[in-house]
Scaffold this motif. Structure first.
Motif, PDB file in Angstrom:
ATOM      1  N   GLY A 113      79.974  30.612  31.907  1.00  0.00           N
ATOM      2  CA  GLY A 113      80.606  31.610  32.758  1.00  0.00           C
ATOM      3  C   GLY A 113      79.699  32.374  33.687  1.00  0.00           C
ATOM      4  N   GLN A 114      78.383  32.180  33.605  1.00  0.00           N
ATOM      5  CA  GLN A 114      77.500  32.846  34.558  1.00  0.00           C
ATOM      6  C   GLN A 114      77.780  32.318  35.966  1.00  0.00           C
ATOM      7  OE1 GLN A 114      75.359  35.306  34.293  1.00  0.00           O
ATOM      8  NE2 GLN A 114      75.364  35.557  32.066  1.00  0.00           N
ATOM      9  N   VAL A 115      77.959  33.215  36.914  1.00  0.00           N
ATOM     10  CA  VAL A 115      78.282  32.791  38.279  1.00  0.00           C
ATOM     11  C   VAL A 115      77.207  33.175  39.289  1.00  0.00           C
ATOM     12  CG1 VAL A 115      80.760  32.835  37.858  1.00  0.00           C
ATOM     13  CG2 VAL A 115      79.626  34.905  38.684  1.00  0.00           C
ATOM     14  N   HIS A 116      76.232  33.964  38.849  1.00  0.00           N
ATOM     15  CA  HIS A 116      75.149  34.378  39.745  1.00  0.00           C
ATOM     16  C   HIS A 116      73.838  33.740  39.298  1.00  0.00           C
ATOM     17  CE1 HIS A 116      77.889  37.237  41.548  1.00  0.00           C
ATOM     18  NE2 HIS A 116      78.132  37.783  40.361  1.00  0.00           N
ATOM     19  N   ASP A 117      72.808  33.863  40.131  1.00  0.00           N
ATOM     20  CA  ASP A 117      71.492  33.331  39.784  1.00  0.00           C
ATOM     21  C   ASP A 117      71.012  33.941  38.471  1.00  0.00           C
ATOM     22  OD1 ASP A 117      71.743  32.161  42.234  1.00  0.00           O
ATOM     23  OD2 ASP A 117      70.145  33.317  43.207  1.00  0.00           O
ATOM     24  N   ILE A 118      70.278  33.148  37.703  1.00  0.00           N
ATOM     25  CA  ILE A 118      69.750  33.617  36.427  1.00  0.00           C
ATOM     26  C   ILE A 118      68.249  33.324  36.348  1.00  0.00           C
ATOM     27  CG2 ILE A 118      71.936  33.312  35.212  1.00  0.00           C
ATOM     28  CD1 ILE A 118      70.805  30.743  33.996  1.00  0.00           C
ATOM     29  N   ALA A 119      67.579  33.989  35.419  1.00  0.00           N
ATOM     30  CA  ALA A 119      66.181  33.712  35.114  1.00  0.00           C
ATOM     31  C   ALA A 119      66.119  33.248  33.674  1.00  0.00           C
ATOM     32  CB  ALA A 119      65.325  34.956  35.318  1.00  0.00           C
ATOM     33  N   VAL A 120      65.749  31.993  33.467  1.00  0.00           N
ATOM     34  CA  VAL A 120      65.666  31.447  32.120  1.00  0.00           C
ATOM     35  C   VAL A 120      64.250  31.643  31.606  1.00  0.00           C
ATOM     36  CG1 VAL A 120      65.992  29.419  30.659  1.00  0.00           C
ATOM     37  CG2 VAL A 120      67.425  29.744  32.681  1.00  0.00           C
ATOM     38  N   MET A 121      64.144  32.100  30.371  1.00  0.00           N
ATOM     39  CA  MET A 121      62.821  32.343  29.804  1.00  0.00           C
ATOM     40  C   MET A 121      62.789  31.997  28.322  1.00  0.00           C
ATOM     41  SD  MET A 121      62.936  36.470  30.116  1.00  0.00           S
ATOM     42  CE  MET A 121      63.209  36.270  31.869  1.00  0.00           C
ATOM     43  N   LEU A 122      61.713  31.349  27.931  1.00  0.00           N
ATOM     44  CA  LEU A 122      61.477  31.002  26.537  1.00  0.00           C
ATOM     45  C   LEU A 122      60.173  31.625  26.080  1.00  0.00           C
ATOM     46  CD1 LEU A 122      62.447  27.207  26.442  1.00  0.00           C
ATOM     47  CD2 LEU A 122      63.677  29.108  25.373  1.00  0.00           C
ATOM     48  N   GLU A 123      60.097  31.942  24.804  1.00  0.00           N
ATOM     49  CA  GLU A 123      58.868  32.494  24.251  1.00  0.00           C
ATOM     50  C   GLU A 123      57.731  31.493  24.434  1.00  0.00           C
ATOM     51  OE1 GLU A 123      59.617  33.443  20.207  1.00  0.00           O
ATOM     52  OE2 GLU A 123      61.090  34.989  20.668  1.00  0.00           O
ATOM     53  N   GLY A 124      56.627  31.960  24.992  1.00  0.00           N
ATOM     54  CA  GLY A 124      55.448  31.124  25.166  1.00  0.00           C
ATOM     55  C   GLY A 124      54.339  31.575  24.235  1.00  0.00           C
ATOM     56  N   GLY A 125      53.130  31.224  24.557  1.00  0.00           N
ATOM     57  CA  GLY A 125      52.001  31.625  23.733  1.00  0.00           C
ATOM     58  C   GLY A 125      51.370  32.909  24.211  1.00  0.00           C
ATOM     59  N   HIS A 126      50.663  33.578  23.291  1.00  0.00           N
ATOM     60  CA  HIS A 126      49.891  34.782  23.625  1.00  0.00           C
ATOM     61  C   HIS A 126      50.749  35.872  24.249  1.00  0.00           C
ATOM     62  CE1 HIS A 126      46.265  32.559  22.636  1.00  0.00           C
ATOM     63  NE2 HIS A 126      46.680  31.579  23.419  1.00  0.00           N
ATOM     64  N   GLY A 127      51.991  36.005  23.764  1.00  0.00           N
ATOM     65  CA  GLY A 127      52.847  37.086  24.220  1.00  0.00           C
ATOM     66  C   GLY A 127      53.470  36.884  25.581  1.00  0.00           C
ATOM     67  N   GLU A 128      53.332  35.694  26.159  1.00  0.00           N
ATOM     68  CA  GLU A 128      53.919  35.422  27.464  1.00  0.00           C
ATOM     69  C   GLU A 128      55.246  34.679  27.315  1.00  0.00           C
ATOM     70  OE1 GLU A 128      51.098  33.465  29.998  1.00  0.00           O
ATOM     71  OE2 GLU A 128      49.786  35.217  30.076  1.00  0.00           O
ATOM     72  N   VAL A 129      55.977  34.569  28.425  1.00  0.00           N
ATOM     73  CA  VAL A 129      57.227  33.823  28.434  1.00  0.00           C
ATOM     74  C   VAL A 129      57.154  32.737  29.509  1.00  0.00           C
ATOM     75  CG1 VAL A 129      58.661  35.695  27.548  1.00  0.00           C
ATOM     76  CG2 VAL A 129      58.334  35.471  30.018  1.00  0.00           C
ATOM     77  N   PHE A 130      57.731  31.583  29.202  1.00  0.00           N
ATOM     78  CA  PHE A 130      57.920  30.551  30.213  1.00  0.00           C
ATOM     79  C   PHE A 130      59.168  30.936  30.999  1.00  0.00           C
ATOM     80  CE2 PHE A 130      56.127  27.970  26.587  1.00  0.00           C
ATOM     81  CZ  PHE A 130      54.851  27.875  27.113  1.00  0.00           C
ATOM     82  N   MET A 131      59.077  30.923  32.320  1.00  0.00           N
ATOM     83  CA  MET A 131      60.161  31.494  33.126  1.00  0.00           C
ATOM     84  C   MET A 131      60.427  30.652  34.367  1.00  0.00           C
ATOM     85  SD  MET A 131      60.263  35.378  34.610  1.00  0.00           S
ATOM     86  CE  MET A 131      61.623  36.011  35.583  1.00  0.00           C
ATOM     87  N   GLN A 132      61.703  30.504  34.711  1.00  0.00           N
ATOM     88  CA  GLN A 132      62.111  29.822  35.937  1.00  0.00           C
ATOM     89  C   GLN A 132      63.496  30.315  36.336  1.00  0.00           C
ATOM     90  OE1 GLN A 132      62.173  25.508  35.704  1.00  0.00           O
ATOM     91  NE2 GLN A 132      61.832  25.295  37.906  1.00  0.00           N
ATOM     92  N   ALA A 133      63.699  30.513  37.623  1.00  0.00           N
ATOM     93  CA  ALA A 133      64.986  30.986  38.136  1.00  0.00           C
ATOM     94  C   ALA A 133      65.859  29.810  38.548  1.00  0.00           C
ATOM     95  CB  ALA A 133      64.767  31.918  39.323  1.00  0.00           C
ATOM     96  N   PHE A 134      67.170  29.969  38.361  1.00  0.00           N
ATOM     97  CA  PHE A 134      68.133  28.920  38.690  1.00  0.00           C
ATOM     98  C   PHE A 134      69.348  29.512  39.398  1.00  0.00           C
ATOM     99  CE2 PHE A 134      65.754  27.139  35.203  1.00  0.00           C
ATOM    100  CZ  PHE A 134      65.679  25.774  35.470  1.00  0.00           C
TER     101      PHE A 134
END
Length: 224
Positions: A113-134
């Motif tokens: 049901g999301q209809v607007h742009d989103i930012a997907v993020m997964l837990e990464g290493g050393h307190g960072e997140v893997f991130m990409q916008a769609f």
């Protein structure tokens, strides 16, 4: 078997393997329908659980095509899934392709049901997140990046955050509203062909902590 076979017909039976995150997830798809699927949040231990889960599928999961999550995600988890996909493909004479964990989560979010742009993020290493916008589609809007929570918040640009990395951002910004999620193999049906035909090699969001033979580290944001 080659790393870049042609895209399979939707009618071809496909085994989907996803071990890139804390989830161990599989699905058997044919003719645009899910024949069987299993999804467990195991944390670790994918290597012990994956093959028995596949064996419980109809026909032992045997398929003419295999689709596997190539990352970003856990270095060990990615290797488990990709090794299994390649090994089964070799034994079955099957084709194998990859997809990104972030694009799979994006596809599921838009289907929900999301209809607007989103930012997907997964837990990464050393307190960072893997991130990409769609954008809806899903269609990637930028390149995969590994960011600190502060940098990820700055990069949101008003987009709704989705993925298990949301909780790391909420440690910095407690009022941030997001949607926790992990990849689910059954959602592979939602992926457009361009996002489901990646080479079956790990896609890293950052250089992994574990070293490859010879002490080499794959470059971040590349396939190894």
């Amino acid at each position: 078997m080659t790393d870049t076979p042609p895209p399979p017909s939707p009618a071809i039976r496909t085994l989907v393997i996803d071990t890139a995150t804390a989830a161990c997830s599989i699905a058997l798809i044919e003719g645009g329908a899910i024949l069987a699927a299993a999804h467990r949040e195991v944390g670790r231990g994918h290597a012990e659980q994956l093959l028995p889960m596949i064996a419980e599928l109809p026909d032992g999961g045997r398929a003419a095509h295999i689709l596997v999550d190539v990352g970003p995600g856990s270095f060990t988890g990615l290797r488990v899934g990709i090794a299994a996909a390649r090994g089964l493909a070799l034994g079955w004479g099957a084709d194998v392709h990859g997809y990104s964990s972030l694009s799979l989560i994006a596809a599921a979010a838009f289907a929900a049901g999301q209809v607007h742009d989103i930012a997907v993020m997964l837990e990464g290493g050393h307190g960072e997140v893997f991130m990409q916008a769609f954008a809806p589609g899903p269609m990637p809007l930028d390149a995969l990046a590994s960011r600190t929570p502060d940098a990820a918040i700055d990069a949101l640009a008003g987009r709704h955050p989705v993925g298990n990395g949301v909780r790391w951002l909420q440690q910095v910004a407690p009022d941030l509203v997001g949607t926790p999620a992990l990849p689910n193999a059954a959602d592979a049906l939602l992926l457009p062909i361009p996002l489901a035909t990646l080479p079956p090699r790990p896609l890293y969001g950052r250089a992994p902590d574990a070293k490859l033979p010879g002490g080499k580290l794959p470059a971040a944001g590349t396939v190894a």
